[in-house]
Design a protein around this motif. Sequence first.
Motif, PDB file in Angstrom:
ATOM      1  N   GLY A 257       0.922  -1.229  -0.201  1.00 43.12           N
ATOM      2  CA  GLY A 257      -0.022   0.098   0.050  1.00 43.12           C
ATOM      3  C   GLY A 257       0.806   1.392   0.016  1.00 43.12           C
ATOM      4  N   GLN A 258       2.077   1.121   0.109  1.00 43.30           N
ATOM      5  CA  GLN A 258       3.099   2.347  -0.089  1.00 43.30           C
ATOM      6  C   GLN A 258       3.979   2.317  -1.162  1.00 43.30           C
ATOM      7  N   ARG A 259       4.372   3.717  -1.796  1.00 48.09           N
ATOM      8  CA  ARG A 259       4.991   3.780  -2.958  1.00 48.09           C
ATOM      9  C   ARG A 259       6.443   3.165  -2.483  1.00 48.09           C
ATOM     10  N   VAL A 260       6.898   2.278  -3.587  1.00 50.77           N
ATOM     11  CA  VAL A 260       8.343   1.940  -3.598  1.00 50.77           C
ATOM     12  C   VAL A 260       9.287   2.671  -2.837  1.00 50.77           C
ATOM     13  N   ASN A 261       9.478   3.935  -3.286  1.00 48.01           N
ATOM     14  CA  ASN A 261      10.175   4.923  -2.893  1.00 48.01           C
ATOM     15  C   ASN A 261      10.083   5.168  -1.449  1.00 48.01           C
ATOM     16  N   VAL A 262       8.898   5.088  -0.859  1.00 48.41           N
ATOM     17  CA  VAL A 262       8.523   5.324   0.551  1.00 48.41           C
ATOM     18  C   VAL A 262       9.563   4.631   1.380  1.00 48.41           C
ATOM     19  N   TRP A 263       9.441   3.012   0.726  1.00 48.36           N
ATOM     20  CA  TRP A 263      10.177   1.814   1.522  1.00 48.36           C
ATOM     21  C   TRP A 263      11.502   2.151   1.638  1.00 48.36           C
ATOM     22  N   VAL A 264      12.086   2.595   0.383  1.00 48.11           N
ATOM     23  CA  VAL A 264      13.391   2.815   0.022  1.00 48.11           C
ATOM     24  C   VAL A 264      13.810   3.761   0.981  1.00 48.11           C
ATOM     25  N   SER A 265      13.172   4.848   1.140  1.00 46.69           N
ATOM     26  CA  SER A 265      13.629   5.940   1.963  1.00 46.69           C
ATOM     27  C   SER A 265      14.053   5.502   3.408  1.00 46.69           C
ATOM     28  N   VAL A 266      13.158   4.714   3.736  1.00 43.56           N
ATOM     29  CA  VAL A 266      13.267   4.201   5.211  1.00 43.56           C
ATOM     30  C   VAL A 266      14.251   3.430   5.472  1.00 43.56           C
ATOM     31  N   LEU A 267      14.602   2.289   4.581  1.00 38.07           N
ATOM     32  CA  LEU A 267      15.859   1.410   4.686  1.00 38.07           C
ATOM     33  C   LEU A 267      17.115   2.300   4.624  1.00 38.07           C
ATOM     34  N   VAL A 268      17.153   3.041   3.557  1.00 41.63           N
ATOM     35  CA  VAL A 268      18.529   3.738   3.174  1.00 41.63           C
ATOM     36  C   VAL A 268      18.480   4.807   4.298  1.00 41.63           C
ATOM     37  N   PHE A 269      17.578   5.293   5.021  1.00 39.43           N
ATOM     38  CA  PHE A 269      17.699   6.268   6.300  1.00 39.43           C
ATOM     39  C   PHE A 269      18.280   5.697   7.145  1.00 39.43           C
ATOM     40  N   LEU A 270      17.675   4.182   7.589  1.00 39.94           N
ATOM     41  CA  LEU A 270      18.213   3.620   8.883  1.00 39.94           C
ATOM     42  C   LEU A 270      19.667   3.149   8.270  1.00 39.94           C
ATOM     43  N   GLY A 271      19.962   2.747   7.329  1.00 37.69           N
ATOM     44  CA  GLY A 271      21.420   2.313   7.074  1.00 37.69           C
ATOM     45  C   GLY A 271      22.549   3.549   7.148  1.00 37.69           C
ATOM     46  N   ALA A 272      22.071   4.792   6.914  1.00 33.88           N
ATOM     47  CA  ALA A 272      22.933   5.999   6.886  1.00 33.88           C
ATOM     48  C   ALA A 272      23.184   6.356   8.153  1.00 33.88           C
ATOM     49  N   VAL A 273      22.085   6.280   9.116  1.00 37.18           N
ATOM     50  CA  VAL A 273      22.130   6.398  10.570  1.00 37.18           C
ATOM     51  C   VAL A 273      23.289   5.460  11.075  1.00 37.18           C
ATOM     52  N   VAL A 274      22.809   4.109  10.939  1.00 39.38           N
ATOM     53  CA  VAL A 274      23.952   3.286  11.450  1.00 39.38           C
ATOM     54  C   VAL A 274      25.258   3.471  11.157  1.00 39.38           C
ATOM     55  N   TYR A 275      25.524   3.699   9.851  1.00 37.86           N
ATOM     56  CA  TYR A 275      26.980   4.098   9.211  1.00 37.86           C
ATOM     57  C   TYR A 275      27.477   5.186  10.191  1.00 37.86           C
ATOM     58  N   VAL A 277      27.015   6.429  12.966  1.00 34.73           N
ATOM     59  CA  VAL A 277      27.174   6.271  14.422  1.00 34.73           C
ATOM     60  C   VAL A 277      28.713   5.491  14.536  1.00 34.73           C
ATOM     61  N   LEU A 278      28.550   4.304  13.760  1.00 28.29           N
ATOM     62  CA  LEU A 278      29.821   3.128  13.688  1.00 28.29           C
ATOM     63  C   LEU A 278      31.014   3.705  13.174  1.00 28.29           C
ATOM     64  N   ALA A 279      30.985   4.838  12.124  1.00 32.70           N
ATOM     65  CA  ALA A 279      32.155   5.403  11.629  1.00 32.70           C
ATOM     66  C   ALA A 279      32.726   6.270  12.523  1.00 32.70           C
ATOM     67  N   ARG A 280      32.127   6.770  13.780  1.00 28.79           N
ATOM     68  CA  ARG A 280      32.963   7.607  14.771  1.00 28.79           C
ATOM     69  C   ARG A 280      33.841   7.031  15.389  1.00 28.79           C
ATOM     70  N   ALA A 281      33.990   5.646  15.504  1.00 27.68           N
ATOM     71  CA  ALA A 281      35.059   4.685  15.972  1.00 27.68           C
ATOM     72  C   ALA A 281      36.162   4.664  15.066  1.00 27.68           C
ATOM     73  N   LYS A 282      36.266   5.308  13.981  1.00 30.74           N
ATOM     74  CA  LYS A 282      37.410   5.378  12.897  1.00 30.74           C
ATOM     75  C   LYS A 282      38.421   6.548  13.445  1.00 30.74           C
ATOM     76  N   GLY A 283      37.687   7.292  14.432  1.00 34.35           N
ATOM     77  CA  GLY A 283      38.533   8.418  14.810  1.00 34.35           C
ATOM     78  C   GLY A 283      38.507   9.740  13.899  1.00 34.35           C
ATOM     79  N   PRO A 284      39.319  10.845  14.184  1.00 31.21           N
ATOM     80  CA  PRO A 284      39.210  12.158  13.645  1.00 31.21           C
ATOM     81  C   PRO A 284      39.530  12.042  12.097  1.00 31.21           C
ATOM     82  N   ARG A 285      38.938  13.181  11.516  1.00 34.77           N
ATOM     83  CA  ARG A 285      39.000  13.391  10.144  1.00 34.77           C
ATOM     84  C   ARG A 285      40.425  13.001   9.606  1.00 34.77           C
ATOM     85  N   GLU A 286      40.369  12.465   8.442  1.00 36.37           N
ATOM     86  CA  GLU A 286      41.787  12.143   7.514  1.00 36.37           C
ATOM     87  C   GLU A 286      42.560  13.097   7.674  1.00 36.37           C
TER      88      GLU A 286
END
Length: 396
Positions: A257-275, A277-286
């Motif tokens: 019942g929802q447009r494909v891009n609505v679901w894609v937006s949700v999944l990609v948003f969650l993936g971006a937030v997880v990355y 947070v986790l990328a903070r462990a890599k330390g300061p900027r290059e």
Amino acid sequence: MSIASSAFLATIPSPDRGVWEIGPFSLRAYALCIIVGIVVAIWLGERRWQARGGTKGTIIDIAVWAAPMGLIGGRLYHVITDNQLYFGEGRDPVRALYIWEGGLGIWGAIALGAVGAWIACRRRGIPLPAVADAVAPGIVIAQAVGRLGNYFNQELYGGPTDLPWGLEIYRRVSPDNPAVEDPLGGVAINDVPVEVVHPTFLYELLWNLGVALLIIWLDRRLRLGHGRVFALYVAGYTAGRFWIEIMRTDPANEILGQRVNVWVSVLVFLGAVVYFVLARAKGPREEPETLRSPDDPDYPDSGDGGAAGSPSGTAESDTAESGTAASGDGDAGTGDAEAGGPATRPGSASSDVDTGDDGAATENTASTENTASAESAPAAGDPGAGGPPEKPGSST
């Protein structure tokens, strides 16, 4: 003033056309907006890359790979998710190649464009996450410019509205045959709107500009690195795309019942937030040294007496700049007779051999006399007696 025009005086008029015929050529507003967006993204990305210490011209070279692959990826995503527009009874599959008529999926464009950028980064020996951080604001601004093409095409709008910023939609017909409807390539028969709708393309345009300003500000304040700026861009864009996509009324495939891009937006948003947070462990900027291509004239080179070939300045740079026991700038091995005694490198073994004035080799022992003479000699790397020793790793 007509009744119709006075009734819609406060609304936003659409262009009467999106294509202009100039001799044998067709000048399409949508294609121009895409080109302008790409140019803006490259220009801003290049400035940000150089400001971080990267090699001049890098983003332009990467765009040679990323831009065409991004266009192909964007078109593929659109054709796959809206295949009913090009395949099936009464459809012309060849029109799937007509990219100038509109229809680019940002998800496919970013995905395949990233592959092109990865190839280019590998060839230049630079980290892809740092490049992604540099170009992120330019990409979302390019998306905003591209939405102007949807305005000229009279597409990607929402449902009816009586708000002052409602968008007027006109009936367009073929210039060659007024009896044929042509919403994309046609010309409006008059300025009386057939409907007034939510300009969802405009909502996304403004949202994208806001995301660009936000991530630029956060990057300057927090000095983000390792792809975290790009992750913020993705999260910010998808958050807006989610609610804007729900407002759109153009035909689209749906899942549950929802447009494909609505679901894609949700999944990609969650993936971006997880990355993010986790990328903070890599330390300061290059560090800036890691962003320089090997063919950069300023690329660290141990043969020039600067930082060693290792960008981060490792033991090689210490050896090249601070001198070694065998051959320092002050000739610790052979020229220390001027200082009156053999010089030893701090921490060297007691079996080191030095040469005095008479050319005879004398073993450095633990006797009081040799210890005193070693203390009175200039340190290795000093340009003469009494000068302060160089700090390891400093540039000359």
